[in-house]
Design a protein around this motif. Sequence first.
Motif, short mmCIF file in Angstrom:
data_model
loop_
_atom_site.label_atom_id
_atom_site.label_comp_id
_atom_site.label_asym_id
_atom_site.label_seq_id
_atom_site.Cartn_x
_atom_site.Cartn_y
_atom_site.Cartn_z
N THR A 116 1.59 6.77 -6.90
CA THR A 116 0.69 7.29 -6.67
C THR A 116 0.73 8.65 -6.64
OG1 THR A 116 -0.91 5.99 -6.94
CG2 THR A 116 -1.22 8.06 -6.70
N GLY A 146 2.38 1.59 -3.39
CA GLY A 146 1.54 2.20 -4.84
C GLY A 146 1.19 3.30 -3.90
N GLN A 157 -4.05 4.61 -7.92
CA GLN A 157 -3.89 3.74 -6.86
C GLN A 157 -3.01 2.45 -6.99
OE1 GLN A 157 -5.34 4.57 -2.65
NE2 GLN A 157 -3.49 3.72 -1.68
N TRP A 158 -3.86 1.58 -7.57
CA TRP A 158 -4.06 -0.06 -7.44
C TRP A 158 -3.10 -0.16 -8.69
CZ3 TRP A 158 -4.91 -1.54 -12.52
CH2 TRP A 158 -5.02 -1.14 -13.74
N LEU A 213 -0.21 -2.56 -8.15
CA LEU A 213 0.54 -3.74 -9.23
C LEU A 213 1.73 -3.09 -9.49
CD1 LEU A 213 -2.57 -3.71 -11.21
CD2 LEU A 213 -2.05 -5.51 -9.29
N LEU A 226 -4.91 -4.34 -2.43
CA LEU A 226 -6.30 -3.93 -4.18
C LEU A 226 -7.49 -3.66 -3.60
CD1 LEU A 226 -4.55 -5.98 -6.72
CD2 LEU A 226 -4.26 -3.72 -6.81
N PHE A 227 -7.63 -4.61 -2.51
CA PHE A 227 -9.03 -4.40 -2.48
C PHE A 227 -9.60 -3.81 -1.37
CE2 PHE A 227 -9.69 -7.95 -4.93
CZ PHE A 227 -10.79 -7.88 -5.52
N THR A 256 0.61 -1.28 0.38
CA THR A 256 0.28 -0.27 0.19
C THR A 256 0.66 1.71 0.45
OG1 THR A 256 -1.64 -1.05 1.38
CG2 THR A 256 -2.09 1.37 0.64
#
Length: 385
Positions: free
Chosen positions: A118, A114, A125-126, A130, A316-317, A111
Motif C-alpha cells: 500500500t 499488505g 489496503q485490502w 490479497l 482483511l476484516f 497485514t
Amino acid sequence: MKKINGEAKLTFMEATSIIVGHGVGAGILSVPYLASRNSWRDIIWLIIVCYGINLIMHLMIAELSYNNDGAQFIKCIESELFKGKVKQIVTWIAFGFLGLSVLSNVVGFITGGGAVLTAWLGLPQWLGMLIYYAVTATVVLFGMKLVGICEKISVYAMVAVMGVLLIATVVNEHTGFANHFIAGSNIVALYSMIAFSLSAVMSVPQVVKGLEGDVRKIRSSIACGTGINVGLIILITFMTLFACGDKVTGNGALVDLSAKLGGWVGIVGFIFSLLALSTSFWANTLNLRDIINEQTKWGTRISYLVSSLPCLVIALFGFSNFVGFTRIASVIQVLTGIGIICAYHNTRKRTASSEICGAFGKLPFQIIVCVSSVLATLGALAKVL
C-alpha cells in the motif's frame, strides 16, 4: 546415524536459509533503538550470550525431533511428555495454544505485507493484502522444497540489501555513535529482542527432515543460520547507530536510515521488509501445516489451507483484538518452549544418548535455556527508559 525420510530433501544452504528466514524480520529492525539505550559493551556480550543459549536450545529441539523421526512440536510433546488418560486432552489443548500463537503471527505478516504494498504502490489496503497472500501462499502450496529454494534466494537478497546500506552509511555524512547505558531494564529489553530475533525454533524439525537426519549437517545448518542472523543484527545495529547518532527512534532502523541517508533508502526498506515478512510467512505456515497434518491426517494441502486462509480473513476484516493477542501469543510460545525442554529431558533419559547436543544437552544447560526463556518474556514487558 539413522535416516529420516521427509517431504523433500533440502541442500545445506536451503535448510540454513529456513532457519535464517524464520528468525529474520521486524525484530532485528527494532534492535538498534534498544541498543541506543545501552553501551557497546552490553550490546556485544548480550549478542554473544543470546547466540550461545539460542544455539543450544535449537540443538535440543533438533535432537528431540530427531528422536521422534522428524516430528513437529506437538507430536514430540505428546510422545515424550504426556501420559495416562488425559494425554489426548492435554495434547489438543497444547495444539490449540500453539496454533493460536502461530496464527496471530501470520496475521501480522499478511497485514504488514499488505501495508508495504500500500505504501509503495498506493494500492488499497485490502488489495495489497490479497496480492501479498496470493503470491507468498503459492510458494508453500508447492511444498517444502520450493520453500527452501525461495528462502535461500531471499536470504541472498537480504544480505545484498544490507551490503548496499552499509556502503551508503560509510560514504555518506554520519553522526557517529551516541549510545550509552541508561538503565538496567534496557539491558533486559535488549536481551529479549535479540533472543526473539534469533528464534527459529519451529523451523528446526523442517531442517531435521529436510537434511534426512544427517547429524553433522543439522548441527552446522542451525549454527550457520543463527550465525547469519547474528551478522544481520550486528550490521543493522552498527549502521543505524553510526549514521543516526542520538537520532535513533522507535520507528524502526530503516525509517531512521531513510531520514538520514535519503528517501531512496525507503525503497530499499520496502524490499527488505517484503523479503523479511515473506520468509517468516513461509516458515510459519509450513510449520503450522505440518502440525495440523500430524494431528488430523488431512493431507498437506488441506492442512495448509486450514493454516493460512483464516489468517487472511482475519487480516482483511481487521480484527485488531485478535492481532492484539500477539503479546499473549509470545507468552504461550515461552510456555511451549519450556514444555519442549521438559520433553527433551525425557527423550534424553529414554535414549540414554545424545546424537546432536552431546554434553550441551545435560541438565544444567536445560535449566539455563528455561531461565533464558522466562527472562526473554520479562524483557518483552520491561519498560524502556
